[in-house]
Design a protein around this motif. Structure first.
Motif, PDB file in Angstrom:
ATOM      1  N   GLY A  99      42.503  35.541  51.941  1.00 55.30           N
ATOM      2  CA  GLY A  99      43.561  36.516  51.719  1.00 55.30           C
ATOM      3  C   GLY A  99      44.793  35.963  51.042  1.00 55.30           C
ATOM      4  N   ILE A 100      45.214  34.765  51.415  1.00 52.83           N
ATOM      5  CA  ILE A 100      46.452  34.221  50.873  1.00 52.83           C
ATOM      6  C   ILE A 100      46.307  33.819  49.412  1.00 52.83           C
ATOM      7  N   PRO A 147      46.456  41.006  43.654  1.00 53.11           N
ATOM      8  CA  PRO A 147      46.692  42.366  44.168  1.00 53.11           C
ATOM      9  C   PRO A 147      45.491  43.293  43.954  1.00 53.11           C
ATOM     10  N   ASP A 148      44.859  43.241  42.778  1.00 53.02           N
ATOM     11  CA  ASP A 148      43.717  44.132  42.523  1.00 53.02           C
ATOM     12  C   ASP A 148      42.551  43.819  43.452  1.00 53.02           C
ATOM     13  N   TYR A 149      42.275  42.544  43.669  1.00 52.02           N
ATOM     14  CA  TYR A 149      41.186  42.153  44.558  1.00 52.02           C
ATOM     15  C   TYR A 149      41.509  42.604  45.987  1.00 52.02           C
ATOM     16  N   ALA A 150      42.736  42.336  46.443  1.00 49.15           N
ATOM     17  CA  ALA A 150      43.145  42.746  47.792  1.00 49.15           C
ATOM     18  C   ALA A 150      43.043  44.253  47.954  1.00 49.15           C
ATOM     19  N   ARG A 151      43.383  44.982  46.902  1.00 44.51           N
ATOM     20  CA  ARG A 151      43.332  46.449  46.956  1.00 44.51           C
ATOM     21  C   ARG A 151      41.908  46.922  47.255  1.00 44.51           C
ATOM     22  N   ALA A 199      49.826  47.618  52.455  1.00 40.61           N
ATOM     23  CA  ALA A 199      49.122  46.437  52.963  1.00 40.61           C
ATOM     24  C   ALA A 199      49.028  45.360  51.885  1.00 40.61           C
ATOM     25  N   VAL A 200      48.761  45.770  50.653  1.00 38.98           N
ATOM     26  CA  VAL A 200      48.686  44.811  49.550  1.00 38.98           C
ATOM     27  C   VAL A 200      50.022  44.111  49.362  1.00 38.98           C
TER      28      VAL A 200
END
Length: 283
Positions: free
Chosen positions: A124-125, A129-133, A152-153
Motif C-alpha cells: 500500500g505505501i 493513486p490509480d492502482y490504489a483506486r 481512502a486513496v
C-alpha cells in the motif's frame, strides 16, 4: 480466531450469564431474557457460550434487560479490550475505508522501523493513486462497504510522505506474483511498476522481491506489517489482527527473516520488476 480472543469472548459470556442469573427482579432464564429483548433464544446461548461476539448494542440491551444498566461500561471495556486485537472488517468499514487508512497513517507516524511482507499486490505505501483506486474499489465490492474510494486513496497517498522522512526505515518484501496480478488494467499496472522501480533507490526503503523461481523455505502466505519490532498487523478476509504479545511478534519476525532469505535486492530486484513490466507489452 486466536485462542486469546476466544478465551476473552468466553469470559465475557460468563459475565453475561452472571448478570442474567443475578437480575434484581429475579433470576432470568435464557428464554425469558430473549423474549424480553425480542431476540431469538439461540442468540442468548451463543453470547453466553462465546459462540458469537456481542455488539455494544447487544451489551446495552443485556444490561437493561437484566435491570443492571450501570454494568454497561464494564462490559463495553471488556469488549473493546479484545476487539482491539481482532478488528472485523464489517465493523471497521461501516463508515468506509478512509477511517481505516487514517488509523494506519497514525501508526506510521509514530513508528520508526517497518518490516512488511506482501505476496499478492503492491504494498500500500508504494501504490500509485490509480492502482490504489482499483484496490479500494474491489474491496468495497467484496465487503459491501460504503463507497469512499477517493477519500481512502488520499489518505493512503498521504501516508507515502513517510517514505521521505529520514527518521523512518522501510524494509519491504514482495513476491513477484504481486507484480503480475492484474487486479487493475494493464496500463495502470505498468505505471505502478514504473513507480515501484523508483522506490528501489530511496534512501529510506529496502525493497526486496522474491522471484517466482526462487527456492522458498516457507510458503508465501498472508501479508503483514511489523512496527518497531513490537506490533504486527495482519490482514485476513474477515478481519485485521493487531498482535502485540512478545511470542507472537517474534514468530512474525522469524517469518519475515526467513522470507527475506529468498529475496533479491538492488539491480536484481530491478530486473524482476522490469520483467513483469515488459510482460505487459505496453510502451
Amino acid at each position: 480466531m486466536t485462542t486469546d480472543y476466544q478465551q476473552a469472548r468466553e469470559a465475557l459470556g460468563v459475565r453475561l450469564r452472571e448478570l442474567r442469573l443475578s437480575a434484581p427482579d429475579g433470576r432470568l432464564t435464557g428464554s425469558a431474557l430473549a423474549r424480553r429483548l425480542g431476540w431469538p433464544q439461540p442468540k442468548v446461548s451463543k453470547l453466553e457460550n462465546g459462540k458469537q461476539t456481542a455488539t455494544p448494542e447487544d451489551l446495552q440491551a443485556w444490561t437493561e434487560g437484566t435491570g443492571q444498566p450501570d454494568v454497561y461500561d464494564e462490559l463495553l471495556a471488556r469488549l473493546r479490550g479484545f476487539e482491539s486485537h481482532i478488528r472485523s472488517w464489517r465493523r471497521q468499514l461501516a463508515s468506509g475505508h478512509k477511517p481505516v487508512q487514517d488509523t494506519h497513517l497514525a501508526e506510521h507516524t509514530t513508528a520508526s522501523v517497518f518490516r512488511g511482507w506482501e505476496p499478492s499486490m503492491i504494498m500500500g505505501i508504494l501504490q500509485t493513486p490509480d492502482y490504489a483506486r482499483h484496490i479500494f474499489t474491489r474491496y468495497t465490492e467484496l465487503q459491501q462497504s460504503p463507497h469512499d474510494t477517493e477519500e481512502a486513496v488520499r489518505s493512503r497517498i498521504k501516508r507515502q510522505e513517510m517514505l521521505y522522512n529520514p527518521a523512518k526505515r522501510f524494509h519491504i518484501i514482495m513476491w513477484e506474483a504481486a507484480l503480475r496480478a492484474l487486479i487493475c488494467p494493464p496500463s495502470v499496472l505498468a505505471a505502478q511498476l514504473d513507480r515501484l522501480s523508483g522506490a528501489v533507490g530511496l534512501d529510506t526503503v529496502e525493497l526486496g522481491i522474491i522471484p517466482l523461481s526462487a527456492s522458498l523455505r516457507i510458503p508465501p502466505a498472508t501479508a503483514f506489517w511489523i512496527y518497531d519490532d513490537s506490533r504486527v498487523i495482519v490482514e485476513t478476509w474477515h478481519s485485521e489482527l493487531w498482535i502485540e504479545d512478545e511470542a507472537s511478534v517474534s514468530t512474525y519476525l522469524r517469518t519475515w527473516n526467513t522470507l527475506r532469505e529468498s529475496a533479491v535486492y538492488g539491480a536484481d530486484a530491478h530486473r524482476v520488476i522490469s520483467s513483469a513490466r515488459q510482460a505487459l507489452d505496453i510502451p
